[in-house]
Design an enzyme around this catalytic site. Structure first.
Site, PDB file in Angstrom:
ATOM      1  CD  GLN B  59      13.937 101.989 -50.526  1.00 44.34           C
ATOM      2  OE1 GLN B  59      13.810 101.854 -49.341  1.00 44.34           O
ATOM      3  NE2 GLN B  59      13.080 102.671 -51.420  1.00 44.34           N
ATOM      4  CG  ASP B 114       3.386 100.688 -53.479  1.00 41.49           C
ATOM      5  OD1 ASP B 114       2.316 101.029 -53.464  1.00 41.49           O
ATOM      6  OD2 ASP B 114       3.879 100.501 -52.243  1.00 41.49           O
ATOM      7  CD  GLU B 134       8.897 106.146 -53.253  1.00 37.70           C
ATOM      8  OE1 GLU B 134       7.994 105.892 -52.857  1.00 37.70           O
ATOM      9  OE2 GLU B 134      10.041 106.093 -52.636  1.00 37.70           O
ATOM     10  CG  ASP B 166      13.398 113.563 -46.564  1.00 40.99           C
ATOM     11  OD1 ASP B 166      12.449 114.332 -45.589  1.00 40.99           O
ATOM     12  OD2 ASP B 166      13.899 112.660 -45.975  1.00 40.99           O
ATOM     13  CG  ASP B 186       2.109 103.922 -48.060  1.00 39.86           C
ATOM     14  OD1 ASP B 186       1.993 103.056 -46.737  1.00 39.86           O
ATOM     15  OD2 ASP B 186       2.143 103.491 -49.058  1.00 39.86           O
ATOM     16  CG  ASP B 189       7.718  99.451 -39.465  1.00 41.29           C
ATOM     17  OD1 ASP B 189       6.881  99.996 -39.412  1.00 41.29           O
ATOM     18  OD2 ASP B 189       8.142  98.340 -39.767  1.00 41.29           O
ATOM     19  CE1 TYR B 254       2.173  94.744 -45.526  1.00 39.53           C
ATOM     20  CE2 TYR B 254       0.763  96.431 -44.380  1.00 39.53           C
ATOM     21  CZ  TYR B 254       1.607  96.081 -45.530  1.00 39.53           C
ATOM     22  OH  TYR B 254       1.811  97.013 -46.549  1.00 39.53           O
TER      23      TYR B 254
END
Lengths: 349, 349
Positions: B59, B114, B134, B166, B186, B189, B254
């Site tokens: 990403q 994060d 992560e 994953d 967490d 979408d 958000y």
């Protein structure tokens, strides 16, 4: 809600509409710098999406058809309401104070010419008189002709009296003192002409206009943006009224998605401790017609995040109070812990 | 929160940064069409305001200094967190499930590179092991080097194990079954690579990975935008877990200023009715360090607006339950009304 009212400059050009560019409406951001919220026009088509655009004596009124939020109503480039989320602010602003009052017969609406608060007030059969003081007749004209988010019959409710006058002058008029059970002040933001509506004098006048045990509910700003102002308003009301509280709701089209209300109650002059507004005393008979409010939402609205609670020096809200019927008079004097005032001292900045 | 993860296209040009134009960052809007949220860069200065911009294997990672929201972290043009409001989502996501569990020793964090969820989990002395899965090491690198919204020592907590894998594969691995007391997902979408994290199989795997009485808390989307998805997720969890609930919080950065969580609990295999998560069983000893969460916010988060309550067929939340100490074992089996599952049937679309 009427959140800004800067006098318009007199130009009536349809070509340049404040906030609209390239098929998007973007809200002006003087009171919430560094962030912008934008809504797409339906089909990106300015020619057909603009439903109403006029400048009144007071302000620039815009209604457009959005892609996802239904009809959108803006004044001077500031979003006032959208069809998609109008019910959050307006149901809470009307039903929290009205369901906290045992017998709200006479209601004063300050501003609210779009009719959205009025629609909610009309649902209460206990209400026998409604006075709507809207300074700008064009807001009502636009709502009737074009916005139409309230049923047309709302405007013809026999209990309704419409007054076109400055709300501060109306409330200060001694002939209106000791007259209302509930005042719903759908006020502007405290910039420009609306500044006086955030001064202690306006709250003192509203206190005088209330009957004993009367409740005022005003637009209370966002704790994300104006926490200092919220603190000072709650504090100011604590000096003037018997109780002073802040309640919050979620609304996507207002800045930061959050807005609150200041709820303050006048006592009855006795030594009995006055109840706050965090526990409803009535359940709405029309609950099935509502999309946002219910008695649990009422109570939960007074629960504040830790940093807000600390800033307002707010007590814990008693979430356990059961909903009482209007006839439960024997419980009248059983105050809850949450009936205490938040703060003392009045330092509006 | 990791809300989208579309594979980057390999270009590493600093000149064109997704979402940034004329001193503003504007969020891409594929999942919330017709609306845009924009944040100003600090001093409108792209050269100095961009703190981190790299494309990882997975990403595009961006960190910039905003004018009003502090440091802002975005992935593939989607806002993940800002310094100004990071605490609402992350405090609620961690403390609601952890304060609903009597003895949360082993915690799994899915995503969350994060560090913001990790920081909250680390506050709980009951937690003895934390596994953070992560997939993208660069998220952690960016957080450590540049975002720095969590204290550096968080990354060196002796209880922490970091796995770059994953998350779906990790959770499905039988060696991780019956291992965790709380799973905090967490997740992204449900678009592109994250779609599988919204499938029943992922929830079934998380159920298997939990110990008896374990709780899963996942990013639950906004009821303003994806009410169908929320309904289906709650329903899906009701089929798999003993309890399934939706809790909500406010967060300005958000979409629509609102996000929720799905909270689901595994039973202990006995016939005892399993408690839901709406009434905390512990109060945080570190309450003074928190900005958003408190025990009243915990309970109020489960109170839903009328239209959402109706759509989810949600029962009334019992707001009256007092907070119990972890040692109040004698009360263990006194379930509350709000412990019931919401729905049956699993129809994720």
């Amino acid at each position: 809600m009427i959140r800004s009212s800067v006098p318009a400059n007199g130009s009536s050009s349809q070509k340049k509409i404040r906030g609209i560019q390239n098929g998007w409406f973007t809200e002006a951001a003087t009171m919430w710098p560094g962030q912008r919220f934008s809504l797409a026009l339906k089909n990106y088509d300015e020619a057909n999406s603009i439903l109403y655009h006029k400048r009144s004596e007071f302000q620039e009124i815009l209604i457009f058809q959005s892609a996802q939020y239904g009809k959108v109503f803006a004044i001077d480039g500031i979003l006032q309401l959208t069809e998609r989320d109008v019910f959050t602010f307006h149901e809470m602003m009307a039903h929290v104070p009205l369901c906290s009052h045992r017998n709200p017969e006479r209601v004063l609406i300050v501003g609210g010419g779009d009719g959205a608060i009025l629609r909610e007030v009309c649902r209460h059969p206990e209400v026998t008189h409604i006075t709507l003081v809207e300074i700008d007749p064009m807001v009502i004209e636009a709502s009737k002709e074009c916005l139409k988010i309230v049923p047309p019959e709302t405007w013809y409710d026999p209990r309704l009296e419409i007054v076109h006058q400055d709300a501060a002058e109306y409330v200060e008029d001694p002939t209106n003192h000791n007259r209302f059970d509930v005042i719903l002040a759908d006020t502007l933001d405290p910039l420009g002409p609306a500044e006086s509506l955030f001064e202690p004098e306006f709250y003192e006048a509203m206190h005088a206009a209330l009957r004993p045990n009367g409740i005022v509910c005003t637009q209370g700003e966002s704790t994300w943006i104006h926490l200092d102002l919220v603190r000072d308003l709650v504090s100011c009301c604590a000096d003037i009224f018997d109780t002073s509280e802040y309640a919050t709701t979620s609304i996507p089209s207002y800045p930061c998605g959050q807005i609150g209300f200041i709820l303050a109650r006048k006592g009855d002059g006795s030594n009995t401790r006055t109840r706050g507004c965090s526990v409803p005393v009535r359940t709405p008979a029309f609950q099935k017609d509502l999309k946002w409010y219910n008695s649990q939402m009422h109570r939960a609205a007074f629960v504040l995040p830790q940093y807000v609670k600390k800033e307002l020096n707010a007590p814990d809200v008693n979430l356990s109070g059961r909903i009482r019927n209007v006839n439960d008079e024997e419980e009248d004097e059983n105050g809850e812990e949450d009936d205490q005032c938040f703060l003392r001292g009045c330092t509006i900045q």
